[in-house]
Motif scaffolding. Structure first.
Motif, PDB file in Angstrom:
ATOM      1  N   ALA A 138      53.649  90.975  -3.691  1.00  0.00           N
ATOM      2  CA  ALA A 138      52.625  89.938  -3.623  1.00  0.00           C
ATOM      3  C   ALA A 138      51.237  90.547  -3.460  1.00  0.00           C
ATOM      4  O   ALA A 138      50.258  90.065  -4.046  1.00  0.00           O
ATOM      5  CB  ALA A 138      52.933  88.982  -2.468  1.00  0.00           C
ATOM      6  N   ALA A 139      51.137  91.629  -2.690  1.00  0.00           N
ATOM      7  CA  ALA A 139      49.839  92.270  -2.482  1.00  0.00           C
ATOM      8  C   ALA A 139      49.292  92.842  -3.782  1.00  0.00           C
ATOM      9  O   ALA A 139      48.099  92.719  -4.082  1.00  0.00           O
ATOM     10  CB  ALA A 139      49.962  93.371  -1.432  1.00  0.00           C
ATOM     11  N   THR A 140      50.159  93.467  -4.586  1.00  0.00           N
ATOM     12  CA  THR A 140      49.730  94.037  -5.866  1.00  0.00           C
ATOM     13  C   THR A 140      49.263  92.947  -6.818  1.00  0.00           C
ATOM     14  O   THR A 140      48.223  93.074  -7.482  1.00  0.00           O
ATOM     15  CB  THR A 140      50.880  94.832  -6.498  1.00  0.00           C
ATOM     16  OG1 THR A 140      51.262  95.898  -5.623  1.00  0.00           O
ATOM     17  CG2 THR A 140      50.485  95.410  -7.845  1.00  0.00           C
ATOM     18  N   LEU A 141      50.018  91.860  -6.892  1.00  0.00           N
ATOM     19  CA  LEU A 141      49.648  90.752  -7.771  1.00  0.00           C
ATOM     20  C   LEU A 141      48.342  90.095  -7.323  1.00  0.00           C
ATOM     21  O   LEU A 141      47.492  89.774  -8.159  1.00  0.00           O
ATOM     22  CB  LEU A 141      50.766  89.712  -7.791  1.00  0.00           C
ATOM     23  CG  LEU A 141      52.035  90.101  -8.548  1.00  0.00           C
ATOM     24  CD1 LEU A 141      53.168  89.139  -8.221  1.00  0.00           C
ATOM     25  CD2 LEU A 141      51.785  90.137 -10.050  1.00  0.00           C
ATOM     26  N   ALA A 194      47.983 109.304 -12.991  1.00  0.00           N
ATOM     27  CA  ALA A 194      47.105 108.374 -13.710  1.00  0.00           C
ATOM     28  C   ALA A 194      47.897 107.536 -14.709  1.00  0.00           C
ATOM     29  O   ALA A 194      47.628 106.341 -14.898  1.00  0.00           O
ATOM     30  CB  ALA A 194      46.000 109.141 -14.424  1.00  0.00           C
ATOM     31  N   MET A 195      48.899 108.140 -15.333  1.00  0.00           N
ATOM     32  CA  MET A 195      49.726 107.407 -16.298  1.00  0.00           C
ATOM     33  C   MET A 195      50.583 106.362 -15.586  1.00  0.00           C
ATOM     34  O   MET A 195      50.741 105.234 -16.074  1.00  0.00           O
ATOM     35  CB  MET A 195      50.612 108.371 -17.083  1.00  0.00           C
ATOM     36  CG  MET A 195      51.428 107.715 -18.185  1.00  0.00           C
ATOM     37  SD  MET A 195      52.353 108.918 -19.179  1.00  0.00           S
ATOM     38  CE  MET A 195      50.983 109.713 -20.041  1.00  0.00           C
ATOM     39  N   LEU A 196      51.115 106.719 -14.421  1.00  0.00           N
ATOM     40  CA  LEU A 196      51.894 105.756 -13.650  1.00  0.00           C
ATOM     41  C   LEU A 196      51.036 104.556 -13.245  1.00  0.00           C
ATOM     42  O   LEU A 196      51.480 103.411 -13.286  1.00  0.00           O
ATOM     43  CB  LEU A 196      52.485 106.421 -12.401  1.00  0.00           C
ATOM     44  CG  LEU A 196      53.728 107.274 -12.594  1.00  0.00           C
ATOM     45  CD1 LEU A 196      54.117 107.956 -11.291  1.00  0.00           C
ATOM     46  CD2 LEU A 196      54.891 106.423 -13.110  1.00  0.00           C
ATOM     47  N   ARG A 197      49.784 104.833 -12.859  1.00  0.00           N
ATOM     48  CA  ARG A 197      48.891 103.737 -12.486  1.00  0.00           C
ATOM     49  C   ARG A 197      48.619 102.822 -13.677  1.00  0.00           C
ATOM     50  O   ARG A 197      48.548 101.599 -13.531  1.00  0.00           O
ATOM     51  CB  ARG A 197      47.576 104.290 -11.920  1.00  0.00           C
ATOM     52  CG  ARG A 197      47.698 104.835 -10.505  1.00  0.00           C
ATOM     53  CD  ARG A 197      46.332 105.041  -9.869  1.00  0.00           C
ATOM     54  NE  ARG A 197      45.532 106.026 -10.591  1.00  0.00           N
ATOM     55  CZ  ARG A 197      45.564 107.332 -10.349  1.00  0.00           C
ATOM     56  NH1 ARG A 197      46.367 107.810  -9.410  1.00  0.00           N
ATOM     57  NH2 ARG A 197      44.798 108.160 -11.030  1.00  0.00           N
ATOM     58  N   GLU A 198      48.454 103.416 -14.864  1.00  0.00           N
ATOM     59  CA  GLU A 198      48.226 102.604 -16.060  1.00  0.00           C
ATOM     60  C   GLU A 198      49.439 101.726 -16.357  1.00  0.00           C
ATOM     61  O   GLU A 198      49.302 100.558 -16.747  1.00  0.00           O
ATOM     62  CB  GLU A 198      47.919 103.512 -17.255  1.00  0.00           C
ATOM     63  CG  GLU A 198      46.547 104.172 -17.204  1.00  0.00           C
ATOM     64  CD  GLU A 198      45.425 103.148 -17.263  1.00  0.00           C
ATOM     65  OE1 GLU A 198      45.566 102.162 -18.011  1.00  0.00           O
ATOM     66  OE2 GLU A 198      44.420 103.325 -16.565  1.00  0.00           O
ATOM     67  N   MET A 199      50.641 102.284 -16.188  1.00  0.00           N
ATOM     68  CA  MET A 199      51.856 101.500 -16.423  1.00  0.00           C
ATOM     69  C   MET A 199      51.966 100.360 -15.421  1.00  0.00           C
ATOM     70  O   MET A 199      52.330  99.231 -15.773  1.00  0.00           O
ATOM     71  CB  MET A 199      53.087 102.408 -16.328  1.00  0.00           C
ATOM     72  CG  MET A 199      53.241 103.383 -17.473  1.00  0.00           C
ATOM     73  SD  MET A 199      54.736 104.396 -17.298  1.00  0.00           S
ATOM     74  CE  MET A 199      54.758 105.220 -18.902  1.00  0.00           C
ATOM     75  N   GLN A 200      51.637 100.670 -14.172  1.00  0.00           N
ATOM     76  CA  GLN A 200      51.692  99.637 -13.139  1.00  0.00           C
ATOM     77  C   GLN A 200      50.718  98.516 -13.458  1.00  0.00           C
ATOM     78  O   GLN A 200      51.047  97.333 -13.351  1.00  0.00           O
ATOM     79  CB  GLN A 200      51.388 100.248 -11.767  1.00  0.00           C
ATOM     80  CG  GLN A 200      51.496  99.269 -10.613  1.00  0.00           C
ATOM     81  CD  GLN A 200      50.127  98.859 -10.065  1.00  0.00           C
ATOM     82  OE1 GLN A 200      49.152  98.809 -10.804  1.00  0.00           O
ATOM     83  NE2 GLN A 200      50.073  98.544  -8.799  1.00  0.00           N
ATOM     84  N   GLN A 201      49.498  98.882 -13.854  1.00  0.00           N
ATOM     85  CA  GLN A 201      48.501  97.881 -14.188  1.00  0.00           C
ATOM     86  C   GLN A 201      48.923  97.051 -15.397  1.00  0.00           C
ATOM     87  O   GLN A 201      48.748  95.828 -15.409  1.00  0.00           O
ATOM     88  CB  GLN A 201      47.154  98.557 -14.474  1.00  0.00           C
ATOM     89  CG  GLN A 201      46.430  99.019 -13.227  1.00  0.00           C
ATOM     90  CD  GLN A 201      45.990  97.859 -12.355  1.00  0.00           C
ATOM     91  OE1 GLN A 201      45.352  96.925 -12.820  1.00  0.00           O
ATOM     92  NE2 GLN A 201      46.352  97.900 -11.078  1.00  0.00           N
TER      93      GLN A 201
END
Length: 334
Positions: A138-141, A194-201
């Motif tokens: 929920a925090a990420t969303l 950085a790639m993991l962050r892009e996938m998460q986003q």
């Protein structure tokens, strides 16, 4: 936890499953599956008959996002309490049912289910059922939603329970989740942060864009939101008060802006009036109620609950917004 067992035979080859190199459990023992569901997936309870049972589960998580896969050769039931994540169940084969709050959704490859954070749920898996699971905290969303809106959400993010695979880019969300699952592999060298962050986003923004929720109407606007703050205040008040009679005087009071200025701002930045927005919100709520499948609900009761006193006008307005009559929505849900 017991070690995964790999000498059993689901209808499909487990090496072809998403996340097959991140196994949590693969067993014919319901107790082993129960242990995995409680300790890894966070379930409160799991039940299955030993006769003919076989289950497979895999799971990875990173930066507030979790991806999982499960397959069952025989019926099983999992129950979750108030979770800190929202979840979309992407059915890949077979059928199941998920009940969360007042909503109950029958899942198959054409019909998926979205569960909001903080809502207890019961998942009833049918024989030969397979699904991909995307979880986002929920925090990420909420952080992503605030960035998209340009303002901090004032109310809890809640999702509509039903999601059709041909609606609003749902297939693209499925393909994106499967693509990420192929590359987030614990058995391979770690991806660059950085790639993991892009996938998460990408997964988070796709989730918010595809699954309908109480802020979807604001995200649907194509142009950047340069409207005055009082326009967003009025919209949030309307969305929070959808089941109440709202007058333009109420909106002027809550925004502390004159009626003429409020109307002009809505027309300039939204292209419609505040009351047209209020009608759209009520029509969306009506669709949500009709899709919930509650046996006591009728088209008439839903229309009255959402503030429509003329059933003919309600049916016409509903068809213009949703492309079908309210009776057709209810019949399809049943």
């Amino acid at each position: 936890m017991r070690q995964p067992e790999f000498d059993v035979h689901l209808n499909a080859d487990p090496t072809s499953y998403p996340l097959n190199r991140a196994p949590v459990v693969h067993t014919r023992d319901p107790e082993a599956m129960r242990e995995a569901m409680l300790t890894v997936y966070g379930a409160d309870n799991f039940e299955a008959d030993a006769d003919g049972f076989e289950g497979f589960g895999s799971y990875v998580s990173f930066d507030g996002v979790g991806l999982g896969f499960c397959a069952y050769a025989a019926p099983a039931v999992a129950e979750f309490g108030e979770t800190d994540f929202a979840r979309v169940q992407i059915a890949l084969g077979g059928s199941s049912r998920t009940s969360a709050g007042a909503a109950s959704v029958d899942l198959d490859p054409q019909n998926w289910c979205v569960s909001s954070a903080g809502t207890p749920s019961r998942l009833e898996f049918g024989a030969d059922y397979r699904q991909m699971i995307l979880r986002i905290t929920a925090a990420t969303l909420t952080t992503a939603l605030a960035a998209l809106l340009g303002v901090q959400p004032r109310s809890k993010l809640t999702f509509d329970a039903g999601l059709r695979s041909d609606d609003r880019g749902a297939l693209a969300l499925r393909d994106l989740a499967l693509h990420v699952a192929r590359h987030v592999d614990p058995a391979a060298p770690a991806l660059p942060p950085a790639m993991l962050r892009e996938m998460q986003q990408a997964l988070t923004i796709s989730f918010l864009s595809v699954a309908r929720h109480n802020y979807s109407s604001q995200l649907d606007r194509d142009a950047p939101d340069t409207a005055p703050d009082y326009v967003r205040v009025a919209e949030e008040f309307i969305e929070a008060s959808w089941n109440k009679a709202i007058t333009i005087v109420d909106l002027a009071a809550v925004t502390n802006v004159g009626v003429r200025s409020l109307f002009k701002a809505f027309q300039k930045h939204r292209g419609y009036s505040p009351m047209a927005f209020a009608k759209a919100v009520r029509l969306d709520k009506a669709r949500e109620m009709l899709q919930s499948g509650a046996p006591s609900r009728s088209v008439t009761s839903v229309a009255f609950a959402c503030g429509f006193v003329n059933l003919g006008h309600f049916a016409n307005d509903y068809r213009r917004r949703h492309g079908e009559l309210p009776s057709e929505t209810m019949a399809r849900r049943r």
